[in-house]
Design an enzyme around this catalytic site. Structure first.
Site, mmCIF file in Angstrom:
data_model
loop_
_atom_site.group_PDB
_atom_site.id
_atom_site.type_symbol
_atom_site.label_atom_id
_atom_site.label_comp_id
_atom_site.label_asym_id
_atom_site.label_seq_id
_atom_site.Cartn_x
_atom_site.Cartn_y
_atom_site.Cartn_z
ATOM 1 N N LYS A 35 0.961 -1.210 -0.193
ATOM 2 C CA LYS A 35 0.031 0.050 -0.045
ATOM 3 C C LYS A 35 0.727 1.205 -0.079
ATOM 4 C CE LYS A 35 -3.976 1.776 2.672
ATOM 5 N NZ LYS A 35 -4.692 1.527 4.075
ATOM 6 N N SER A 87 -9.541 1.532 3.224
ATOM 7 C CA SER A 87 -8.669 2.376 2.236
ATOM 8 C C SER A 87 -7.596 1.408 1.559
ATOM 9 C CB SER A 87 -7.955 3.602 2.826
ATOM 10 O OG SER A 87 -7.098 2.827 3.890
ATOM 11 N N SER A 103 -9.763 -0.629 7.520
ATOM 12 C CA SER A 103 -9.332 -0.272 5.915
ATOM 13 C C SER A 103 -8.566 -1.313 5.591
ATOM 14 C CB SER A 103 -8.128 0.810 6.153
ATOM 15 O OG SER A 103 -8.643 2.102 5.864
#
Lengths: 528, 480
Positions: free
Chosen positions: A95, A171, A195
């Site tokens: 990420k 996210s 997330s």
């Protein structure tokens, strides 16, 4: 069937044994990316074409050359008979909220679009040291602020591999989409309110939010520092356990990283759930949210299919010998989101102070006459809508005249949420739970643009995941079924501090027991 | 005419002399280093970094708290103080707020009239320093070297009553900081920084009037001068019917002028909250007791003991406790000498302090050890050498590292008290100076001193003065 349809565990075994080369595995990953991913997210994206809308768009930065060097190094070690790590040759995506030395680390924000980190995050460094092949950076909501990955400054934002008209969640949407689409076998995500677990549920993969402090946050670009947890995204429970084991543990660079020994998660993985006390709570079978017109709190039952998946998991576990404890009260669950709204935004506003155009990243290109104007223009142009909203809210609720009313109160709510779990897990209490079983999300993946723009409603996608962040306890989401809309449903296990082994054991038991169920055979749309 | 009382509180920032910074491994002291050379991702606030607390900073901060009679809290917290400035790379300073390491405390100042002024401490906490900016040719430059240098911020109550008392507080604080070894406390180098809060009130009043804050006072003299100036200004304002406003003032030392920086009608809101990147600072009772036990005898206590135990005048006791090395030096010399402590005090105040100043070193860095000094004093007392020889002897010990006794032997410095040698020298002088002899005998007895000087010159200072005087008198009377 390609090399990317194999588990990370098997892949590492084969690479270690010399049956497969890391380079071969990497090429297979790059091939998959070339087929399904489409163009990477960028600041100058123009119009989305129909072709764009059929792709996954997990990546912001693909670092194929660096990955090749890593793969060749692993292969060279194998050939030389040297020891390689437990993740030897396993393609990994990261990420883009973690720093990696020499790689752009953008946080999916214009303000960091030009920032190249001079140091590597501890979690990434440990995964690479374990032999993982880092493919590059995957997309997310800007600074992780969202639950759909749509707020990224780098568009096209990721799409759900099961249905590219839908969001992958967020996210960590780039992470879960990349694993669901077989572009990476593992991905490193972060979970501040859900997330990792929410997009894992939306994308039909396994996502783990470890205990707060289980994995070092050094090199994780902070959102809510007291809530942020780096964690694994994987295609199955064993791979997630393997990955967590490789990156967990104390870190001299992070004093909040716990000095608790890291167990061998794989060793206990197959121990089953015989005698395990697993709870169900009515408070996790509904959501509570403020009515948009009146502001009154409204309760709504979860969709039947979502509840059914959780109850099905309970039945499977009961058959395997677990003791299902029903009606466990978790009375403060409904207040998780409001309290989170306050705490996370106070921390976020402060964490965003450093992006001021002085040292690195974006600085306004237009004229300014003094320092304050430079700050204002830089931050106005560099931050997207979500950071701005969070700064405003965070500044407001931490201001001297409001802090007691909001921030201090939210911290008290946080303690109450923790006390719910303490009571449920108390070995001397009424429930004595080893784990709580809940749905991960109130719905399956929503349509792109359906919720985006309604920050409050978007936040309620995390209602069932955020209590674990408040409490600091670990949680794991894994696929529990497929809904009638063809989208995955996630179920979640929550356990006491540092009881990740329990999560993996329960998850593994459920995964193994349901391996033959029909829904397990269904593949994501982009792989059909 | 109205009489005014001056009310002063001082806010000090003390740079701890740790090797590394408070939250990273960078070198803490950057004096004369090139800008931005002692920096890393942590102290420059790069995305994703985390602070890790330097235990040495905690120890030194706790030692100061103990020396100030503050309570060392067993659980204290770090907090974020949020504000924007280019020299603050994270946009917040990691500091302590409501539950800081030190709670309360005081410093007792001895006053010239023999009384003691107790200055209470209202705030004492650990924090990180910010960097430095400078403006040159229309460009603003930032130097992050100082970012993350450990500081203790210490704020007094409104307990000081004059510019002299404020100066005295700083002098005593500086002495204490060096004494317990936690800071170099050099104001010119910014190790000890001071802001002064000043207000006035009519004598007899007990209200606290609006105060002004003077920034940038970087020497003890500047503190004194700036406060005097500000008191003068405030009296003028009040006398002319005005009202003192809550200004922040900047002191320009070169011009000796105060200028208004800003009005301070409302306090800035720093939106303090607990620093989530650091755990609460937990200390054990045993650790705290260890810190308190490791505290040396403090300067004022030692000063009192010197007066009591060695019967020293206040002046001597004050100078001999001005810093710890000279104080330790004195005690060691007294003990090695075994005689009158006042004699040792005289020698140190005259000779050792001068030598120390000339060489720019502290007493513990002298080659001349307390034992050497004691030996030299004993040589004088035994009549082996005279005072003048002893003074030059001390310099020779410092230069050579040899013992006094050895130098006296090697260089034949022992006094000439052998009558025949002295007589020979005197005869020679009288023969060579018939005119002076005639004058003396003619009544100019003032020439005796000149003859003594000639004897000393002839014997290169080694003549025993008593024996010489007797023999010279005889010779001049013609009895020789």
């Amino acid at each position: 069937m390609t090399l990317m349809d194999q588990s990370a565990f098997i892949t590492a075994q084969k690479v270690k044994a010399g049956e497969r080369s890391a380079v071969e595995v990497l090429e297979s990953a790059l091939e998959r990316i070339a087929v399904v991913d489409g163009r990477p997210g960028s600041l100058d994206y123009g119009e989305l074409t129909d072709e764009d809308k059929a792709k996954v768009h997990a990546f912001i930065t693909l670092t194929a050359d660096r990955a090749r060097q890593q793969a060749e190094a692993v292969d060279a070690k194998v050939r030389a008979g040297e020891a390689v790590g437990p993740l030897a040759g396993v393609p990994l995506s990261v990420k883009d909220i973690f720093t990696v030395k020499g790689m752009p680390s953008t946080a999916a924000s214009r303000i960091l679009a030009t920032f190249t980190a001079p140091y590597t995050a501890t979690a990434v460094q440990r995964l690479e040291a374990a032999g993982a092949i880092n493919l590059g950076k995957v997309n997310l909501d800007e600074f992780t602020y969202g639950s759909s990955s749509e707020s990224s400054a780098f568009q096209p934002s990721p799409r759900n591999p099961w249905d590219t008209s839908r969001v992958p969640g967020g996210s960590s949407g780039g992470s879960t989409a990349s694993v669901a689409a077989g572009e990476a076998l593992l991905s490193l995500g972060t979970d501040t309110a859900g997330s990792i677990r929410q997009p894992a549920a939306f994308c039909g993969v396994v996502g783990v939010k470890p205990t707060y402090g289980r994995v070092s946050r050094y090199g994780l670009i902070a959102f809510g520092s007291s809530l942020d947890c780096p964690g694994p995204v994987a295609a199955n429970v064993r791979d997630a356990a393997l990955m967590l084991g490789a990156m967990a543990g104390a870190d001299p660079h992070d004093s909040t990283a716990a000095k608790v020994p890291v167990p061998d998660y794989l060793a206990s993985l197959e121990q089953g759930v015989q005698g395990m006390r697993i709870g169900l709570s009515p408070d996790y079978m509904k959501i509570t949210f403020p009515d948009a017109e009146t502001g009154e709190l409204v309760e709504q039952d979860l969709p039947e299919e979502i509840k059914a998946a959780t109850l099905h998991a309970a039945e499977v576990l009961a058959r395997l010998g677990a003791e299902i404890v029903e009606d466990v009260p978790m009375p403060h669950t409904a207040y998780g989101i409001p309290a989170y709204f306050v705490i996370s935004r106070v921390e976020a506003a402060s964490n965003l102070h450093r992006y001021d155009g002085v040292k690195y990243g974006y600085r306004t290109q237009s004229d300014y006459h003094d320092l304050n104007e430079m700050y204002r223009k830089t931050r106005a142009e560099g931050f997207g809508l979500q950071p701005k909203l969070r700064i405003l809210m965070g500044m407001y609720v931490s201001a001297a005249q409001y802090a007691e009313q909001y921030y201090a109160r939210a911290l008290r709510v946080r303690s109450l949420l923790r006390s719910d779990f303490d009571a449920a897990f108390d070995p001397a209490g009424a429930y004595k739970l080893d784990a709580l079983l809940t749905p991960t999300t109130p719905t399956t993946a929503f349509k792109m643009a359906d919720v985006y723009g309604d920050s409050v409603l978007m936040q309620y996608a995390d209602q069932l995941t955020v209590p674990a962040n408040h409490a600091g306890i670990p949680g794991l989401s894994l696929p529990g079924g497929i809904a009638s809309d063809g989208l995955p449903i996630g179920v979640q296990f929550l356990a006491p501090d540092f009881a990740e082994e329990t999560l993996f054991r329960a998850g593994q038991a459920f995964e193994t027991a349901t391996a033959a169920e029909a829904w397990r055979k269904i593949k994501p749309e982009v792989l059909r | 005419m109205t009489e005014y009382e001056v009310i002063i509180g001082l806010e000090t920032h003390i740079q701890l002399n740790t090797t590394t910074k408070i939250f990273c491994a960078c070198k803490a002291d950057s004096w004369e280093d090139e800008p931005n050379t002692n920096i890393c991702p942590v102290c420059t606030g790069l995305p994703g970094v985390l602070p890790v607390l330097n235990e040495a900073a905690v120890e030194k901060g706790a030692l100061l708290a103990a020396a100030m009679h503050s309570e060392i809290r067993l659980t204290s917290f770090f907090d974020r103080k949020n504000y924007f400035y280019p020299d603050l790379p994270k946009g917040y300073q990691i500091s302590q707020f409501d539950l800081a390491l030190g709670k309360g405390g005081y410093l007792d100042l001895p006053m010239p009239d023999g009384s003691v002024r107790r200055v209470n401490i209202e705030k004492m906490h650990l924090e990180e320093d910010a960097g430095k900016t400078k403006y040159e040719h229309g460009v603003r430059y930032v130097d992050f070297n100082r970012c993350g240098v450990p500081l203790v911020e210490m704020v007094t109550g409104p307990d000081l009553r004059s510019a002299d008392e404020a100066a005295q507080y700083l002098i005593r604080l500086r002495q204490l900081l060096r004494w317990i070894g936690i800071s170099e406390a050099n104001m010119e180098k910014g190790h000890l920084r001071c802001d002064a809060n000043v207000s006035i009130r009519t004598v007899g009043s007990t209200v606290l009037n609006t105060k002004t804050e003077i920034k940038n006072v970087n020497s003890i003299e500047a503190v004194r001068a700036a406060i005097l100036k500000e008191v003068e200004r405030q009296i003028e304002v009040v006398e002319s019917g005005g009202r003192v406003e809550a200004w922040t003032l900047d002191w320009d030392d070169a011009k000796g002028k105060l200028t208004k920086m800003r009005s301070k009608e409302t306090e800035a809101d720093y939106r303090y909250f607990r620093e989530p990147d650091l755990l609460p600072l937990e200390l054990t009772e045993a650790w705290r007791e260890g810190v308190i036990a490791s505290l040396p005898e403090l300067p004022l206590a030692r000063r009192a003991r010197f007066r009591r135990e060695f019967d020293l005048p206040e002046y001597d006791a004050d100078i001999l406790t001005s810093d710890r090395p000279i104080s330790d030096y004195y005690e060691a010399a007294v003990s090695a000498y075994g005689g009158d402590p006042k004699v040792v005090s005289n020698w140190i105040m005259n000779e050792v302090l001068r030598m120390q100043n000339d060489l720019g070193v502290s007493a513990d860095e002298l080659v001349l050890k307390p034992q050497d000094l004691a030996e030299a004093i004993r040589l004088v007392e035994a009549g082996m050498i005279n005072n003048a020889t002893a003074k030059s002897l001390l310099v020779k010990v410092q230069e050579s590292g040899k013992s006094p006794v050895r130098i006296v032997e090697e260089e034949g410095l022992a006094q000439v008290s052998d009558d025949s040698a002295l007589q020979a020298a005197i005869d020679k002088i009288l023969a060579a100076n018939p005119d002076e002899v005639a004058s003396y005998r003619g009544g100019k007895e003032g020439l005796f001193g000149w003859f003594m000087g000639q004897v000393m010159r002839e014997t290169r200072g080694k003549a025993d003065p008593k024996a010489s005087r007797e023999l010279l008198q005889k010779a001049l009377r013609g009895e020789g």
